[in-house]
Design a protein around this motif. Sequence first.
Motif, PDB file in Angstrom:
ATOM      1  N   TYR A   1       0.856  -1.184   0.000  1.00 17.25           N
ATOM      2  CA  TYR A   1       0.000   0.000   0.000  1.00 17.25           C
ATOM      3  C   TYR A   1       0.888   1.228   0.000  1.00 17.25           C
ATOM      4  O   TYR A   1       1.887   1.304   0.737  1.00 17.25           O
ATOM      5  CB  TYR A   1      -0.894   0.015   1.236  1.00 17.25           C
ATOM      6  CG  TYR A   1      -1.871   1.174   1.295  1.00 17.25           C
ATOM      7  CD1 TYR A   1      -2.892   1.288   0.355  1.00 17.25           C
ATOM      8  CD2 TYR A   1      -1.773   2.146   2.284  1.00 17.25           C
ATOM      9  CE1 TYR A   1      -3.793   2.340   0.408  1.00 17.25           C
ATOM     10  CE2 TYR A   1      -2.682   3.204   2.343  1.00 17.25           C
ATOM     11  CZ  TYR A   1      -3.684   3.300   1.396  1.00 17.25           C
ATOM     12  OH  TYR A   1      -4.587   4.337   1.440  1.00 17.25           O
ATOM     13  N   VAL A   2       0.552   2.232  -0.817  1.00 18.17           N
ATOM     14  CA  VAL A   2       1.297   3.487  -0.875  1.00 18.17           C
ATOM     15  C   VAL A   2       0.325   4.625  -0.609  1.00 18.17           C
ATOM     16  O   VAL A   2      -0.711   4.749  -1.275  1.00 18.17           O
ATOM     17  CB  VAL A   2       2.040   3.654  -2.210  1.00 18.17           C
ATOM     18  CG1 VAL A   2       1.106   3.514  -3.403  1.00 18.17           C
ATOM     19  CG2 VAL A   2       2.777   4.973  -2.268  1.00 18.17           C
ATOM     20  N   ALA A   3       0.634   5.459   0.390  1.00 18.38           N
ATOM     21  CA  ALA A   3      -0.308   6.441   0.926  1.00 18.38           C
ATOM     22  C   ALA A   3      -0.055   7.860   0.437  1.00 18.38           C
ATOM     23  O   ALA A   3      -0.547   8.822   1.021  1.00 18.38           O
ATOM     24  CB  ALA A   3      -0.254   6.407   2.458  1.00 18.38           C
ATOM     25  N   THR A   4       0.696   8.011  -0.659  1.00 14.67           N
ATOM     26  CA  THR A   4       0.911   9.320  -1.250  1.00 14.67           C
ATOM     27  C   THR A   4       1.247   9.127  -2.714  1.00 14.67           C
ATOM     28  O   THR A   4       1.456   7.988  -3.173  1.00 14.67           O
ATOM     29  CB  THR A   4       2.055  10.080  -0.539  1.00 14.67           C
ATOM     30  OG1 THR A   4       2.120  11.430  -1.035  1.00 14.67           O
ATOM     31  CG2 THR A   4       3.390   9.393  -0.729  1.00 14.67           C
ATOM     32  N   ALA A   5       1.288  10.219  -3.471  1.00 17.11           N
ATOM     33  CA  ALA A   5       1.665  10.165  -4.886  1.00 17.11           C
ATOM     34  C   ALA A   5       3.170  10.373  -4.965  1.00 17.11           C
ATOM     35  O   ALA A   5       3.653  11.507  -4.982  1.00 17.11           O
ATOM     36  CB  ALA A   5       0.923  11.226  -5.687  1.00 17.11           C
ATOM     37  N   LEU A   6       3.908   9.286  -4.973  1.00 19.14           N
ATOM     38  CA  LEU A   6       5.365   9.367  -5.012  1.00 19.14           C
ATOM     39  C   LEU A   6       5.839  10.050  -6.284  1.00 19.14           C
ATOM     40  O   LEU A   6       5.223   9.906  -7.353  1.00 19.14           O
ATOM     41  CB  LEU A   6       5.974   7.971  -4.914  1.00 19.14           C
ATOM     42  CG  LEU A   6       5.778   7.256  -3.576  1.00 19.14           C
ATOM     43  CD1 LEU A   6       6.241   5.813  -3.683  1.00 19.14           C
ATOM     44  CD2 LEU A   6       6.534   7.978  -2.460  1.00 19.14           C
ATOM     45  N   GLY A   7       6.930  10.781  -6.176  1.00 20.21           N
ATOM     46  CA  GLY A   7       7.479  11.501  -7.321  1.00 20.21           C
ATOM     47  C   GLY A   7       7.708  10.581  -8.491  1.00 20.21           C
ATOM     48  O   GLY A   7       8.271   9.495  -8.341  1.00 20.21           O
ATOM     49  N   GLU A   8       7.263  10.999  -9.680  1.00 20.01           N
ATOM     50  CA  GLU A   8       7.408  10.167 -10.865  1.00 20.01           C
ATOM     51  C   GLU A   8       8.582  10.657 -11.684  1.00 20.01           C
ATOM     52  O   GLU A   8       8.750  11.852 -11.911  1.00 20.01           O
ATOM     53  CB  GLU A   8       6.136  10.202 -11.735  1.00 20.01           C
ATOM     54  CG  GLU A   8       4.986   9.432 -11.143  1.00 20.01           C
ATOM     55  CD  GLU A   8       4.185  10.245 -10.155  1.00 20.01           C
ATOM     56  OE1 GLU A   8       3.942  11.425 -10.416  1.00 20.01           O
ATOM     57  OE2 GLU A   8       3.822   9.682  -9.113  1.00 20.01           O
ATOM     58  N   VAL A   9       9.376   9.733 -12.184  1.00 21.26           N
ATOM     59  CA  VAL A   9      10.464  10.084 -13.071  1.00 21.26           C
ATOM     60  C   VAL A   9       9.902  10.692 -14.346  1.00 21.26           C
ATOM     61  O   VAL A   9       8.975  10.148 -14.952  1.00 21.26           O
ATOM     62  CB  VAL A   9      11.308   8.841 -13.396  1.00 21.26           C
ATOM     63  CG1 VAL A   9      12.431   9.198 -14.366  1.00 21.26           C
ATOM     64  CG2 VAL A   9      11.885   8.253 -12.125  1.00 21.26           C
ATOM     65  N   HIS A  10      10.426  11.841 -14.759  1.00 27.83           N
ATOM     66  CA  HIS A  10      10.069  12.550 -15.993  1.00 27.83           C
ATOM     67  C   HIS A  10       8.677  13.148 -15.979  1.00 27.83           C
ATOM     68  O   HIS A  10       8.255  13.712 -16.973  1.00 27.83           O
ATOM     69  CB  HIS A  10      10.211  11.648 -17.223  1.00 27.83           C
ATOM     70  CG  HIS A  10      11.589  11.113 -17.394  1.00 27.83           C
ATOM     71  ND1 HIS A  10      12.697  11.905 -17.441  1.00 27.83           N
ATOM     72  CD2 HIS A  10      12.029   9.839 -17.503  1.00 27.83           C
ATOM     73  CE1 HIS A  10      13.775  11.173 -17.591  1.00 27.83           C
ATOM     74  NE2 HIS A  10      13.394   9.905 -17.626  1.00 27.83           N
TER      75      HIS A  10
END
Length: 703
Positions: free
Chosen positions: A579-588
């Motif tokens: 489970y991931v509880a935030t919008a992690l930084g996306e490459v590009h």
Amino acid sequence: MPGYPVLPDGLAYGGDYNPEQWPEEVWQEDVRLMREAGVNLVTVGVFNWGLIEPAEDVYDFDRLDRILDLLHTEGIMVDLATPTSSPPVWFRNRYPGSRLVDREGRVLGGATRHSFCPSSPHYAAASERVAVRLAERYAGHPALAMWHVHNEYGWANAHCYCATSAEAFRAWLRERYGDIGAVNAAWGTTFWGLTYGSFDEIEPPVLAPVGLLTGLQLDFMRFSVDTHIANYRRERAAVRRFSDLPVTTNFMIPNCKPMDYWRWSAEVDVVANDHYLDAEGPDAHIDLAMAADLTRSVAGGRPWMLMEHSTGAVNWQPRNLAKRRGEMRRNSLAHVARGSDSVMFFQWRASRHGAEKFHSAMVPHAGTDSEVWRDVVDLGADLGRLAPVRGSRVEADVAVIWDWESYWALELEWRPSTDLRFRERVGAFYAALWREHVTVDFVHPSADLSAYRLVVAPSAYLLTEASAKNLHRYVEAGGHLLVSFFSGIVDENDTIHGGPYPGVLREVLGLSVEEFHPLREHGTVTVTPATGIEGSVGRIWSERVRVREATPVWTFADGPDAGHPAVTRHDLGAGAAWYVATALGEVHGATDGDGHGATDGDGHGATDGDGHGATDEAHGSGSRDPYGLRGLLREVLDHAGVRRLAGVPEDVEVVRRGAHLFLINHADRPVTVPGVTGTGLLDGVEHRGSATVPPGGVAVVRT
């Protein structure tokens, strides 16, 4: 049961052909050029209702007879359309009650296509009648390969709010619920005291003060899909009275939000799709790949048809950029790589009149002494060489959950943040997987998931109890599940599942969520992996996660949930749920809003959010955030045992279709892909251990 159309030369190549726009002497030049380009299939008749039925129940097929005979003489097969997306002028004047009415109660004008109410009984009768007459006349014509019913259902008339539609909606509700008490229970009408005493009191979700019952809105969307499907079925039945050839209609995946294509897929003999590149999108080729993968998935993994795309610019985007040299070839072969057995365009010859006169074509306004025409001829030769690919399948180890009903529900009013967008999350996860050279299928959450090592749920806000149990069984049996925030929250009526968030996903994830903490516009938080490597940036969202059986993997280092878990893993049975509880930084940078030129059902290419695949500054954080979402996905993919190609640059698209490996270089430099041995179908080159692909080039290797 009709199957995939049988074509003479392997992959189908051609496009929409509208010879009625041109004098007959041009037709002879058209068929000569079609032969030169390798065209073997054209779609005919999409917009000629007013020509073949110039007055009610008066028919003139002379022009269409000559067109089909000419095409047959030259060996070009026909996808014959029923012209019912564009009713004649006489029809709307004779039946003014059939006109489209918008949410504000305005009766819309008719000097365009799709200008009719889909619930109109007059439209139903007239469209069935013209379909019968067409099928009766042309069922045995030797040029005919397949039938094409209507054109782009839901393009501009996905919903109608007239009195006829209102009564049809009430009838639909009676059949669905049986009694008004069941409607009140499903919609939670005790809220604000909006309880209905009878079905006759219900009206469609017309323009009203904000806060409309969300269950009402969702059911109206479902009703509208069913209405369009009913119209399709009526015409399909008319055709099948006389012909057993395949019948289809052209979808707009994924850019027609109002149409639930999981519902549509069972209705067509072959799934056909229209896809138009978002010209300004920095990662438009990734959006194209996602559309192709989703189309193949809607087709159940079977080969499908690219029914329309463009040789160059379209006419409806804010800035209609022409494709660069080689881009049309890459676009076309990327669709083939991901399962299409056809490459077709709108349209054959560029129009001189009307709204689409600046839309590109196979024969442009510049004529045959043009780069576009030379590329069209070269592409036809390429497709001839790729005939062995036809009928083969694409296999995937990873699935991404896509549910149109969750898409609808998430983007109704009054959610915790205006930044919660279905396509934003799905696009972010898809782009990261694409860059890891992972081919994915898309699945409905209720589907059989046993074939996949990993299932990703980027935006499963609406999730039924049955679907949640399906995910739970999948994990227990050894599957790996990755869920993003704000998932599992409501049921099919947009009712909050009882107990703490994330509702029906609490058990499989082994956690609960005490409170949502949406971030301010452009706000960020820092997330630190347990491994101690450099932290990542989170956007849009933070929340107070309480682990139960789950184990924290990453932690919020600051923000409202500092010190609490940001990423967790729950080992359950033979599998694991992340489970991931935030919008992690996306490459590009991942695209925002609906982006990608997505339509909202009220206009071709209308977008919301930042629109048109544009990225904002927050989405550019990937360049400063080398771990981010892609780093998490690497960790999850490794844990799930999903193997990827090593040593391949990230801007090279690598897809295996059957025995053929497609290598598409989106970079402006040559690249060498290791581990490739076999024969190139396009150039005959023997590859022994590696393949070098030129800048912007494509290689297809039989391995």
